[in-house]
Design a protein around this motif. Sequence first.
Motif, mmCIF file in Angstrom:
data_model
loop_
_atom_site.group_PDB
_atom_site.id
_atom_site.type_symbol
_atom_site.label_atom_id
_atom_site.label_comp_id
_atom_site.label_asym_id
_atom_site.label_seq_id
_atom_site.Cartn_x
_atom_site.Cartn_y
_atom_site.Cartn_z
ATOM 1 N N ARG A 266 0.481 -15.323 4.524
ATOM 2 C CA ARG A 266 0.291 -14.184 5.429
ATOM 3 C C ARG A 266 0.289 -14.638 6.890
ATOM 4 N N THR A 267 1.392 -15.248 7.301
ATOM 5 C CA THR A 267 1.535 -15.690 8.685
ATOM 6 C C THR A 267 1.852 -14.489 9.584
ATOM 7 N N GLN A 268 1.794 -14.677 10.891
ATOM 8 C CA GLN A 268 2.104 -13.573 11.789
ATOM 9 C C GLN A 268 3.534 -13.086 11.613
ATOM 10 N N ASP A 269 4.469 -14.026 11.452
ATOM 11 C CA ASP A 269 5.854 -13.625 11.234
ATOM 12 C C ASP A 269 5.986 -12.780 9.967
ATOM 13 N N HIS A 270 5.311 -13.199 8.922
ATOM 14 C CA HIS A 270 5.307 -12.476 7.656
ATOM 15 C C HIS A 270 4.760 -11.066 7.858
ATOM 16 N N MET A 271 3.659 -10.935 8.584
ATOM 17 C CA MET A 271 3.030 -9.627 8.783
ATOM 18 C C MET A 271 3.878 -8.724 9.675
ATOM 19 N N ASN A 272 4.539 -9.307 10.661
ATOM 20 C CA ASN A 272 5.433 -8.509 11.513
ATOM 21 C C ASN A 272 6.537 -7.861 10.691
ATOM 22 N N LYS A 273 7.111 -8.619 9.776
ATOM 23 C CA LYS A 273 8.186 -8.100 8.929
ATOM 24 C C LYS A 273 7.677 -6.978 8.025
ATOM 25 N N HIS A 274 6.465 -7.136 7.511
ATOM 26 C CA HIS A 274 5.903 -6.101 6.647
ATOM 27 C C HIS A 274 5.562 -4.836 7.434
ATOM 28 N N GLU A 275 5.138 -5.007 8.667
ATOM 29 C CA GLU A 275 4.866 -3.828 9.490
ATOM 30 C C GLU A 275 6.142 -3.007 9.694
ATOM 31 N N VAL A 276 7.249 -3.683 9.967
ATOM 32 C CA VAL A 276 8.525 -2.988 10.151
ATOM 33 C C VAL A 276 8.904 -2.243 8.867
ATOM 34 N N LYS A 277 8.741 -2.898 7.723
ATOM 35 C CA LYS A 277 9.052 -2.259 6.444
ATOM 36 C C LYS A 277 8.185 -1.024 6.225
ATOM 37 N N ALA A 278 6.881 -1.154 6.505
ATOM 38 C CA ALA A 278 5.973 -0.031 6.292
ATOM 39 C C ALA A 278 6.321 1.140 7.201
ATOM 40 N N ARG A 279 6.568 0.864 8.459
ATOM 41 C CA ARG A 279 6.895 1.956 9.398
ATOM 42 C C ARG A 279 8.196 2.650 9.004
ATOM 43 N N THR A 280 9.150 1.886 8.523
ATOM 44 C CA THR A 280 10.421 2.464 8.089
ATOM 45 C C THR A 280 10.213 3.379 6.886
ATOM 46 N N LYS A 281 9.444 2.920 5.907
ATOM 47 C CA LYS A 281 9.197 3.718 4.707
ATOM 48 C C LYS A 281 8.419 4.998 5.011
ATOM 49 N N LEU A 282 7.471 4.937 5.936
ATOM 50 C CA LEU A 282 6.554 6.056 6.153
ATOM 51 C C LEU A 282 7.035 7.038 7.208
ATOM 52 N N ALA A 283 8.055 6.672 7.966
ATOM 53 C CA ALA A 283 8.513 7.522 9.070
ATOM 54 C C ALA A 283 8.948 8.903 8.599
ATOM 55 N N SER A 284 9.539 8.983 7.411
ATOM 56 C CA SER A 284 10.097 10.257 6.942
ATOM 57 C C SER A 284 9.026 11.297 6.612
ATOM 58 N N PHE A 285 7.754 10.866 6.512
ATOM 59 C CA PHE A 285 6.697 11.803 6.145
ATOM 60 C C PHE A 285 6.079 12.509 7.354
ATOM 61 N N GLY A 286 6.552 12.174 8.538
ATOM 62 C CA GLY A 286 6.094 12.852 9.742
ATOM 63 C C GLY A 286 4.595 12.748 9.940
ATOM 64 N N THR A 287 3.958 13.867 10.284
ATOM 65 C CA THR A 287 2.525 13.855 10.604
ATOM 66 C C THR A 287 1.640 13.682 9.378
ATOM 67 N N ARG A 288 2.219 13.755 8.173
ATOM 68 C CA ARG A 288 1.404 13.511 6.972
ATOM 69 C C ARG A 288 1.068 12.041 6.809
ATOM 70 N N SER A 289 1.806 11.169 7.482
ATOM 71 C CA SER A 289 1.546 9.735 7.432
ATOM 72 C C SER A 289 1.089 9.258 8.808
ATOM 73 N N VAL A 290 -0.120 8.692 8.845
ATOM 74 C CA VAL A 290 -0.664 8.159 10.093
ATOM 75 C C VAL A 290 -0.954 6.679 9.876
ATOM 76 N N LEU A 291 -0.146 5.818 10.477
ATOM 77 C CA LEU A 291 -0.365 4.382 10.349
ATOM 78 C C LEU A 291 -1.238 3.921 11.507
ATOM 79 N N ILE A 292 -2.416 3.429 11.187
ATOM 80 C CA ILE A 292 -3.390 2.988 12.187
ATOM 81 C C ILE A 292 -3.355 1.461 12.229
#
Length: 204
Positions: free
Chosen positions: A86-112
């Motif tokens: 769980r290095t910073q580079d690893h976590m950065n890549k996962h953040e991008v994946k998560a934001r991409t997956k959740l973007a389509s749900f609009g206001t129903r998805s709030v990533l904090i």
Amino acid sequence: MQSEAAIFHNPPPPRAGEITPCTIGSMNYHVVASLISDLNNLQLGRGAEVGVLDGDTSEYLLKRFPGLTLYSVDPYVDYSEHETNRTQDHMNKHEVKARTKLASFGTRSVLIKDYSVPASKLFADSSLDFVFIDAIHTYEAVIEDLKAWVPKVRLGGLIMGHDISWEGVQRAVSEFGHANTLPVYRSPSTSDVWFCLKPAGCTL
């Protein structure tokens, strides 16, 4: 195979502070979704996942429950001291994946993007139907997560978490069950989820 909710209607004999095995499970998000569905848990239509990584669980729950607003909490910082990959580079890549997956749900998805305890302060007590805790798995971290998030779940709501096979998680959850004389259940290692319903006067 019995449904997850059936455990609450015909449970194995529990002992406070002991985590009772049950014969359910597949992937962790299947267990979480089945509990929410079978118990008709979405009275408020709001839940939280603490520890998101690439967003698979958040995405699954949002697809399964069109009436759900889900708050997905993760700081996306290096925590390789706990898990070496769980290095910073690893976590950065996962953040991008998560934001991409959740973007389509609009206001129903709030990533904090924040740590668990500070993020919990954004919510009023009893304002969530459920919380699913899957963050750092040390005893100390899980205790802090429970203290922070359990008050945010309404009476009778679901308190759940992942990786109960980890020693630190098991110890913290056992103490939580003992403090509340509360039956806590676990799914098989294939899904490795622990869960309970929030009782009146819940403490830790």
